[in-house]
Design a protein around this motif. Structure first.
Motif, PDB file in Angstrom:
ATOM      1  N   PRO A 105       0.805  -1.228   0.000  1.00  0.00           N
ATOM      2  CA  PRO A 105       0.000   0.000   0.000  1.00  0.00           C
ATOM      3  C   PRO A 105       0.834   1.273   0.000  1.00  0.00           C
ATOM      4  O   PRO A 105       0.323   2.336  -0.356  1.00  0.00           O
ATOM      5  CB  PRO A 105      -0.838  -0.119   1.286  1.00  0.00           C
ATOM      6  CG  PRO A 105      -0.069  -1.066   2.157  1.00  0.00           C
ATOM      7  CD  PRO A 105       0.592  -2.022   1.222  1.00  0.00           C
ATOM      8  N   ASP A 106       2.112   1.183   0.388  1.00  0.00           N
ATOM      9  CA  ASP A 106       2.958   2.374   0.392  1.00  0.00           C
ATOM     10  C   ASP A 106       3.399   2.774  -1.015  1.00  0.00           C
ATOM     11  O   ASP A 106       3.855   3.903  -1.229  1.00  0.00           O
ATOM     12  CB  ASP A 106       4.211   2.147   1.250  1.00  0.00           C
ATOM     13  CG  ASP A 106       3.881   2.013   2.732  1.00  0.00           C
ATOM     14  OD1 ASP A 106       2.786   2.466   3.126  1.00  0.00           O
ATOM     15  OD2 ASP A 106       4.697   1.449   3.472  1.00  0.00           O
ATOM     16  N   GLU A 109       3.089   6.750  -4.502  1.00  0.00           N
ATOM     17  CA  GLU A 109       3.162   8.201  -4.342  1.00  0.00           C
ATOM     18  C   GLU A 109       4.210   8.814  -5.268  1.00  0.00           C
ATOM     19  O   GLU A 109       3.988   9.878  -5.850  1.00  0.00           O
ATOM     20  CB  GLU A 109       3.468   8.559  -2.889  1.00  0.00           C
ATOM     21  CG  GLU A 109       3.438  10.052  -2.621  1.00  0.00           C
ATOM     22  CD  GLU A 109       3.597  10.388  -1.146  1.00  0.00           C
ATOM     23  OE1 GLU A 109       3.326  11.541  -0.771  1.00  0.00           O
ATOM     24  OE2 GLU A 109       3.978   9.485  -0.361  1.00  0.00           O
ATOM     25  N   SER A 173      -8.489   6.822  -1.441  1.00  0.00           N
ATOM     26  CA  SER A 173      -8.138   5.725  -0.543  1.00  0.00           C
ATOM     27  C   SER A 173      -8.236   6.175   0.907  1.00  0.00           C
ATOM     28  O   SER A 173      -7.848   7.291   1.256  1.00  0.00           O
ATOM     29  CB  SER A 173      -6.714   5.239  -0.839  1.00  0.00           C
ATOM     30  OG  SER A 173      -6.315   4.266   0.095  1.00  0.00           O
ATOM     31  N   ASN A 175      -8.375   4.537   5.300  1.00  0.00           N
ATOM     32  CA  ASN A 175      -7.754   3.524   6.152  1.00  0.00           C
ATOM     33  C   ASN A 175      -8.536   2.222   6.203  1.00  0.00           C
ATOM     34  O   ASN A 175      -8.087   1.243   6.813  1.00  0.00           O
ATOM     35  CB  ASN A 175      -7.539   4.069   7.570  1.00  0.00           C
ATOM     36  CG  ASN A 175      -8.826   4.557   8.211  1.00  0.00           C
ATOM     37  OD1 ASN A 175      -9.928   4.251   7.743  1.00  0.00           O
ATOM     38  ND2 ASN A 175      -8.691   5.326   9.274  1.00  0.00           N
ATOM     39  N   GLY A 180      -5.189   1.721   2.163  1.00  0.00           N
ATOM     40  CA  GLY A 180      -4.903   2.115   3.540  1.00  0.00           C
ATOM     41  C   GLY A 180      -4.794   3.605   3.765  1.00  0.00           C
ATOM     42  O   GLY A 180      -4.461   4.039   4.869  1.00  0.00           O
ATOM     43  N   GLY A 181      -5.053   4.406   2.731  1.00  0.00           N
ATOM     44  CA  GLY A 181      -4.894   5.850   2.881  1.00  0.00           C
ATOM     45  C   GLY A 181      -3.499   6.235   3.308  1.00  0.00           C
ATOM     46  O   GLY A 181      -3.295   7.247   3.984  1.00  0.00           O
ATOM     47  N   THR A 182      -2.493   5.428   2.889  1.00  0.00           N
ATOM     48  CA  THR A 182      -1.140   5.604   3.403  1.00  0.00           C
ATOM     49  C   THR A 182      -0.417   6.795   2.806  1.00  0.00           C
ATOM     50  O   THR A 182       0.618   7.205   3.330  1.00  0.00           O
ATOM     51  CB  THR A 182      -0.299   4.336   3.154  1.00  0.00           C
ATOM     52  OG1 THR A 182      -0.384   3.969   1.768  1.00  0.00           O
ATOM     53  CG2 THR A 182      -0.814   3.186   3.995  1.00  0.00           C
ATOM     54  N   TRP A 183      -0.930   7.351   1.701  1.00  0.00           N
ATOM     55  CA  TRP A 183      -0.307   8.559   1.153  1.00  0.00           C
ATOM     56  C   TRP A 183      -1.365   9.420   0.489  1.00  0.00           C
ATOM     57  O   TRP A 183      -2.363   8.940  -0.043  1.00  0.00           O
ATOM     58  CB  TRP A 183       0.832   8.229   0.178  1.00  0.00           C
ATOM     59  CG  TRP A 183       0.543   7.168  -0.851  1.00  0.00           C
ATOM     60  CD1 TRP A 183       0.665   5.816  -0.706  1.00  0.00           C
ATOM     61  CD2 TRP A 183       0.104   7.384  -2.201  1.00  0.00           C
ATOM     62  NE1 TRP A 183       0.333   5.179  -1.864  1.00  0.00           N
ATOM     63  CE2 TRP A 183      -0.004   6.108  -2.808  1.00  0.00           C
ATOM     64  CE3 TRP A 183      -0.203   8.515  -2.954  1.00  0.00           C
ATOM     65  CZ2 TRP A 183      -0.424   5.926  -4.126  1.00  0.00           C
ATOM     66  CZ3 TRP A 183      -0.608   8.341  -4.276  1.00  0.00           C
ATOM     67  CH2 TRP A 183      -0.709   7.075  -4.843  1.00  0.00           C
ATOM     68  N   LYS A 184      -1.137  10.713   0.561  1.00  0.00           N
ATOM     69  CA  LYS A 184      -2.091  11.679   0.043  1.00  0.00           C
ATOM     70  C   LYS A 184      -2.102  11.654  -1.482  1.00  0.00           C
ATOM     71  O   LYS A 184      -1.056  11.626  -2.116  1.00  0.00           O
ATOM     72  CB  LYS A 184      -1.718  13.084   0.529  1.00  0.00           C
ATOM     73  CG  LYS A 184      -2.734  14.164   0.163  1.00  0.00           C
ATOM     74  CD  LYS A 184      -2.311  15.500   0.727  1.00  0.00           C
ATOM     75  CE  LYS A 184      -3.325  16.579   0.372  1.00  0.00           C
ATOM     76  NZ  LYS A 184      -2.920  17.905   0.912  1.00  0.00           N
ATOM     77  N   GLN A 186      -3.885   9.286  -3.304  1.00  0.00           N
ATOM     78  CA  GLN A 186      -4.050   7.937  -3.847  1.00  0.00           C
ATOM     79  C   GLN A 186      -5.478   7.750  -4.356  1.00  0.00           C
ATOM     80  O   GLN A 186      -6.439   7.783  -3.600  1.00  0.00           O
ATOM     81  CB  GLN A 186      -3.729   6.866  -2.804  1.00  0.00           C
ATOM     82  CG  GLN A 186      -3.804   5.467  -3.387  1.00  0.00           C
ATOM     83  CD  GLN A 186      -3.371   4.375  -2.432  1.00  0.00           C
ATOM     84  OE1 GLN A 186      -3.374   3.191  -2.772  1.00  0.00           O
ATOM     85  NE2 GLN A 186      -2.992   4.746  -1.219  1.00  0.00           N
ATOM     86  N   HIS A 220      -4.332  -3.349  -6.463  1.00  0.00           N
ATOM     87  CA  HIS A 220      -4.217  -3.996  -5.162  1.00  0.00           C
ATOM     88  C   HIS A 220      -5.272  -5.103  -5.097  1.00  0.00           C
ATOM     89  O   HIS A 220      -6.379  -4.934  -5.623  1.00  0.00           O
ATOM     90  CB  HIS A 220      -4.531  -3.013  -4.015  1.00  0.00           C
ATOM     91  CG  HIS A 220      -3.532  -1.919  -3.838  1.00  0.00           C
ATOM     92  ND1 HIS A 220      -2.176  -2.144  -3.728  1.00  0.00           N
ATOM     93  CD2 HIS A 220      -3.702  -0.567  -3.698  1.00  0.00           C
ATOM     94  CE1 HIS A 220      -1.557  -0.986  -3.554  1.00  0.00           C
ATOM     95  NE2 HIS A 220      -2.456  -0.019  -3.534  1.00  0.00           N
TER      96      HIS A 220
END
Length: 269
Positions: A105-106, A109, A173, A175, A180-184, A186, A220
């Motif tokens: 998920p990372d 970006e 995206s 969480n 996972g909303g891991t980066w702005k 997405q 994903h």
């Protein structure tokens, strides 16, 4: 959703948005899709063409390094006069690291690229390009309420043509999903696509105008729902889109990316 093939037509009869796309081939291998950017609002006098794509398509992921030679094939046409050499010494790439796993998920970006073609294809017309528009997730509802539509413009390796997937769902995206909303920035989308869509354009159609608002990176999926033993290539064609188990993702065009593009174009001048 409707999926329209646009790359199999003979020359002529295209609309501008059909003609704003092509494929990237590196060291003799097909790699992905690229979009022709309309740079006239940044600079009206640069020579050549700027492309927008995903950074990972420019890397040999087995050797973890950039390909040596890459070309752009306008509309995916592999014929003389419609292929242009990409200047591999004059690119601007995001923070993509080829040693980083692309399935987590990372990832995504920094998966963007601005590329330069000093010599465009035969009979290039600047109207064969797409304007980039800053994308705000707060605008999602307003697009739909105003009759707007999201599409994906990308190469489809299953048919061998450029295709345009219409009436897509695009969400931010969070969480509670696979991203996972891991980066702005997405984007998650359900646009129909196949291998070759990496670097393709997420398009917003609004008031009969077409804007590039995102760059497709990949997909994903949940290994609990789609275990590798049974689904070695991931969810099969026709699988239902679900942001918690099976989704495409990409990088939104935002303020920082537009700033990067503006700086890049200044170097080309």
């Amino acid at each position: 959703r409707e999926q329209v093939r646009v790359g199999g037509r003979e020359e002529g009869g295209f609309t501008d948005q059909d003609m704003s796309v092509g494929t990237i081939n590196c060291d003799g291998k097909f790699r992905g899709t690229a979009i022709v950017a309309d740079t006239r609002e940044f600079a009206a006098d640069i020579e050549g063409v700027v492309l927008v794509s995903a950074a990972h398509v420019l890397y040999d992921l087995d050797k973890k390094k950039l390909f040596r030679r890459c070309k752009f094939h306008f509309m995916g046409w592999n014929k003389f006069g419609y292929r242009s050499k990409i200047d591999m010494k004059n690119m601007r790439l995001g923070g993509f690291d080829p040693r980083q796993a692309t399935g987590g998920p990372d990832f995504g970006e920094g998966d963007w690229a601005f590329l330069y073609l000093q010599k465009p294809w035969r009979r290039f017309n600047p109207d064969q390009s797409l304007r980039l528009r800053e994308f705000s997730f707060s605008q999602l509802d307003s697009y739909g309420q105003s009759g707007g539509e999201f599409r994906l413009l990308a190469f489809d390796s299953s048919t061998g043509f450029i295709s345009e997937s219409k009436d897509c769902m695009v969400v931010e995206s969070g969480n509670d999903d696979l991203g996972g909303g891991t980066w702005k920035g997405q984007l998650l989308d359900d646009c129909d696509s196949a291998d070759g869509a990496s670097g393709g354009g997420v398009i917003a159609v609004f008031n009969q105008q077409h804007f590039l608002i995102g760059i497709r990176s990949g997909s994903h999926w949940s290994e609990q729902v789609y275990p590798v033993g049974s689904f070695p290539k991931g969810p099969p064609d026709g699988s239902v889109w679900d942001r918690r188990s099976n989704t495409n993702f990409g990088r939104a065009i935002d303020v920082s990316l537009l700033h990067e593009l503006e700086q890049y174009i200044q170097t080309l001048k």
